[in-house]
Each structure stands twice: as structure tokens, then as C-alpha cells.
Enzyme design. Structure first.
Site, PDB file in Angstrom:
ATOM      1  N   ASP A  27      45.809  44.970  52.008  1.00  0.00           N
ATOM      2  CA  ASP A  27      45.261  44.730  53.341  1.00  0.00           C
ATOM      3  C   ASP A  27      46.031  43.636  54.080  1.00  0.00           C
ATOM      4  OD1 ASP A  27      43.570  45.067  55.450  1.00  0.00           O
ATOM      5  OD2 ASP A  27      41.866  44.027  54.553  1.00  0.00           O
ATOM      6  N   GLY A  28      46.077  43.756  55.392  1.00  0.00           N
ATOM      7  CA  GLY A  28      46.649  42.683  56.212  1.00  0.00           C
ATOM      8  C   GLY A  28      47.966  43.038  56.883  1.00  0.00           C
ATOM      9  N   ARG A  31      47.684  42.505  60.706  1.00  0.00           N
ATOM     10  CA  ARG A  31      47.659  41.090  61.104  1.00  0.00           C
ATOM     11  C   ARG A  31      49.036  40.443  60.923  1.00  0.00           C
ATOM     12  NH1 ARG A  31      42.562  39.911  57.564  1.00  0.00           N
ATOM     13  NH2 ARG A  31      42.957  42.106  57.086  1.00  0.00           N
ATOM     14  N   TRP A  32      49.732  40.872  59.885  1.00  0.00           N
ATOM     15  CA  TRP A  32      51.092  40.350  59.662  1.00  0.00           C
ATOM     16  C   TRP A  32      51.973  40.699  60.864  1.00  0.00           C
ATOM     17  CZ3 TRP A  32      56.045  42.101  59.581  1.00  0.00           C
ATOM     18  CH2 TRP A  32      57.009  41.313  58.935  1.00  0.00           C
ATOM     19  N   ASN A  75      41.051  55.979  57.560  1.00  0.00           N
ATOM     20  CA  ASN A  75      42.311  55.710  58.290  1.00  0.00           C
ATOM     21  C   ASN A  75      42.735  56.879  59.180  1.00  0.00           C
ATOM     22  OD1 ASN A  75      43.848  53.749  55.607  1.00  0.00           O
ATOM     23  ND2 ASN A  75      42.519  53.106  57.279  1.00  0.00           N
ATOM     24  N   SER A 203      35.388  48.523  50.549  1.00  0.00           N
ATOM     25  CA  SER A 203      35.895  49.482  51.535  1.00  0.00           C
ATOM     26  C   SER A 203      35.970  50.925  51.045  1.00  0.00           C
ATOM     27  CB  SER A 203      37.288  49.033  52.027  1.00  0.00           C
ATOM     28  OG  SER A 203      37.182  47.821  52.704  1.00  0.00           O
ATOM     29  N   GLU A 214      36.937  43.397  37.404  1.00  0.00           N
ATOM     30  CA  GLU A 214      37.039  42.021  37.906  1.00  0.00           C
ATOM     31  C   GLU A 214      37.698  42.057  39.283  1.00  0.00           C
ATOM     32  OE1 GLU A 214      35.931  39.237  36.449  1.00  0.00           O
ATOM     33  OE2 GLU A 214      35.180  40.391  34.735  1.00  0.00           O
TER      34      GLU A 214
HETATM   35  C1  FPP Z   1      45.845  47.946  55.389  1.00  0.00           C
HETATM   36  O1  FPP Z   1      46.319  47.036  56.349  1.00  0.00           O
HETATM   37  C2  FPP Z   1      46.925  48.794  54.921  1.00  0.00           C
HETATM   38  C3  FPP Z   1      46.997  50.146  55.108  1.00  0.00           C
HETATM   39  C4  FPP Z   1      45.946  50.889  55.828  1.00  0.00           C
HETATM   40  C5  FPP Z   1      48.132  50.927  54.639  1.00  0.00           C
HETATM   41  C6  FPP Z   1      48.838  50.427  53.425  1.00  0.00           C
HETATM   42  C7  FPP Z   1      50.161  51.063  53.415  1.00  0.00           C
HETATM   43  C8  FPP Z   1      51.319  50.538  53.012  1.00  0.00           C
HETATM   44  C9  FPP Z   1      51.465  49.219  52.386  1.00  0.00           C
HETATM   45  C10 FPP Z   1      52.588  51.312  53.210  1.00  0.00           C
HETATM   46  C11 FPP Z   1      52.541  52.709  52.679  1.00  0.00           C
HETATM   47  C12 FPP Z   1      52.434  52.716  51.193  1.00  0.00           C
HETATM   48  C13 FPP Z   1      52.992  53.654  50.405  1.00  0.00           C
HETATM   49  C14 FPP Z   1      52.848  53.517  48.941  1.00  0.00           C
HETATM   50  C15 FPP Z   1      53.750  54.791  50.925  1.00  0.00           C
HETATM   51  P1  FPP Z   1      45.684  47.068  57.817  1.00  0.00           P
HETATM   52  O2  FPP Z   1      46.556  47.946  58.646  1.00  0.00           O
HETATM   53  O3  FPP Z   1      44.256  47.473  57.765  1.00  0.00           O
HETATM   54  O4  FPP Z   1      45.849  45.572  58.204  1.00  0.00           O
HETATM   55  P2  FPP Z   1      44.882  44.703  59.143  1.00  0.00           P
HETATM   56  O5  FPP Z   1      43.551  44.648  58.447  1.00  0.00           O
HETATM   57  O6  FPP Z   1      45.559  43.383  59.181  1.00  0.00           O
HETATM   58  O7  FPP Z   1      44.829  45.383  60.475  1.00  0.00           O
END
Ligand code: FPP
Length: 250
Positions: A27-28, A31-32, A75, A203, A214
């Protein structure tokens, strides 16, 4: 022995129990990206580096199964552009990494409602699964179009169908029989859940499988997560006393 808990080079020499199965809520990313004035997809793109680091680190530490929550069923409600970017990253990842993962002995499975994926993405998913099949060092589950409730409902439907067909007795539906109908099948439940970005939620991830898992959370945003952070999570896990509802061991 003088050990630096932040030394990423020592993942392979951790003293104490290493989780057999780690699940991660990455997650994040958004925001990054926002903190840098970049579009959200830039955060996901940067998050791919952390994906590689963590796979490498888990293999080095001797973790047998790593399960990454890459895309939830919720998503699908994100803007079209972001969904498109995430599916593109999945295709890119599957295309670029399958050879290296095969050589490292990492078997990849993509679990979720794959009927919602477009043909090109589905093709990449099938290819990475086919070409890494049999990898014995580590199993990598990429959870895509996944939700814990949908997983449980799928298991309930499959079990009901088997009862109706007369191949399963109601009395034989125990915990193991139920779990075997989940997408994670016969895999052991996660010992450790890592969630980045400081959120304290499950979530709709692996709701059944997390019964005794854990939970470790860190404020670090997923794109910034390194092998040093993974090591910190593993050291913290080793401090926990896992009781599974029993009294403390003396
Ligand atoms: C949550 O951050 C992250 C996701 C919904 C996607 C995670 C995907 C990747 C790291 C890349 C794809 C991975 C693979 C293995 C192909 P967020 O977008 O909800 O962040 P936020 O809460 O800061 O808005």
C-alpha cells in the site's frame, strides 16, 4: 554475535524461525506519487522495484511462499487509466521476469477472478505460470482481481456443488476440506502479513487464511520498502509468541 537489524545483507543468516508463508498488502503507491507531483501510475511503476526486492529477499531468507496483493476486486472501480497502467505492469512483469524467476526456482501462480482480465494480460499470466511451473525454491502468488469474500463464496459454491453431486458428505466439511476449495488450496496459511503505509486494515484480503496470522505494519510507503524493511519485519516476527489461542508456553 553483533547483528545489525537493518543490515539487508544478512537476510540469509536470520537467527530464529522464518515464516513459511508471508502475505503482503503493498500500500501507498498513490501517496508516494502524489508526494512527488507524479501521476498514480508512477507510484505503481516504482512499486515494481520493491516487488523485485521483496521476492529476492524472501528467497534469500528461506521463505517458502510469498503472496502479494497486486490488484483487488475493488480496484476495478479505479479510473480506467490506472487500471490500464496496473494491467500493463502485470504484463510487463510477467514478460520480463519469467526467465529469471524460472532460473531462481520461483514458481508463480496468479490467483483471483481471472475471467475479468483482458486477453493479452491473461496470455501473459498463463505464460509466466507455465514457464515457472515446478520451481522448488519459492512459490510466489500474485493475487489479481482477488478478494477474500469472493474466495470464500467460491469455496462455498464449489462445496455445495460437490454435496449436490453426492461426492462430498456434509459431515466431511471440516476446516481442511473448506480451505482446499479456496484459491490458495492446500498451501499453509500465512504466518506473517506485512502491510505498508501505516494503514491498519485487512482490506478484504485473505479473510479465512489470516485466522492466526501475525500482522506487521510499517509507515513506509510500498515504493520505498527495501530488504532492510523486510528484515525488520522478520526480526519483529521472531519476537512474537504465537499461541494459536492456547496458553503461553513455559
Ligand atoms: C496500493 O497502493 C497498491 C496497489 C493497488 C497496486 C499494487 C501494485 C504494484 C506494486 C505493481 C504491480 C505488481 C505486480 C506484481 C505486477 P494505492 O494505489 O492504494 O496507494 P495509496 O493508498 O497511497 O493511494
Amino acid at each position: 554475535m553483533n547483528r545489525d537489524p537493518l543490515d539487508p545483507g544478512s537476510l540469509g543468516s536470520l537467527h530464529g524461525p522464518v515464516p513459511r508463508h508471508i502475505a503482503v498488502i503493498m500500500d501507498g503507491n498513490g501517496r508516494w506519487a502524489a508526494a512527488r507531483g507524479l501521476p498514480r501510475r508512477a507510484g505503481h511503476q516504482e512499486g515494481m522495484k520493491a516487488v523485485r526486492e521483496v521476492i529476492e529477499g524472501c528467497a534469500e531468507a528461506g521463505v517458502g511462499i510469498l503472496t502479494l496483493f497486486a490488484f483487488s476486486t475493488d480496484n476495478w472501480q479505479r479510473p480506467e487509466e490506472e487500471i490500464h497502467a496496473l494491467m500493463g505492469l502485470l504484463r510487463l512483469y510477467a514478460g520480463q521476469e519469467k526467465e529469471e524467476l524460472r532460473e531462481k526456482g520461483v514458481e508463480v501462480r496468479v490467483l483471483g477472478d481471472l475471467s475479468r482480465l483482458d486477453e493479452a494480460t491473461l496470455g501473459s499470466v498463463r505464460a509466466i505460470q507455465r514457464e515457472t511451473r515446478g520451481g522448488a525454491r519459492m512459490r510466489l502468488n500474485l493475487m489479481v482481481s482477488y478478494s477474500g469474500r469472493a474466495d470464500i463464496l467460491g469455496a462455498v459454491r464449489a462445496i455445495a456443488a460437490r454435496v449436490r453431486e453426492g461426492v462430498l458428505e456434509v459431515a466431511d466439511i471440516d476446516g481442511d476440506a473448506f480451505a482446499s476449495h479456496l484459491l490458495t488450496g492446500s498451501l499453509p496459511d500465512p504466518d506473517l502479513l506485512i502491510r505498508t503505509s501505516g494503514e491498519l486494515r485487512i482490506s478484504n484480503f485473505m479473510l479465512w487464511q489470516f485466522a492466526y496470522t501475525e500482522i506487521y505494519t510499517t509507515p513506509v510507503l510500498w515504493p520505498d520498502f527495501t530488504q532492510a524493511d523486510l528484515r525488520e519485519a522478520l526480526v519483529e516476527y521472531q519476537r512474537r509468541e504465537r499461541r494459536f489461542g492456547r496458553v503461553p508456553s513455559s
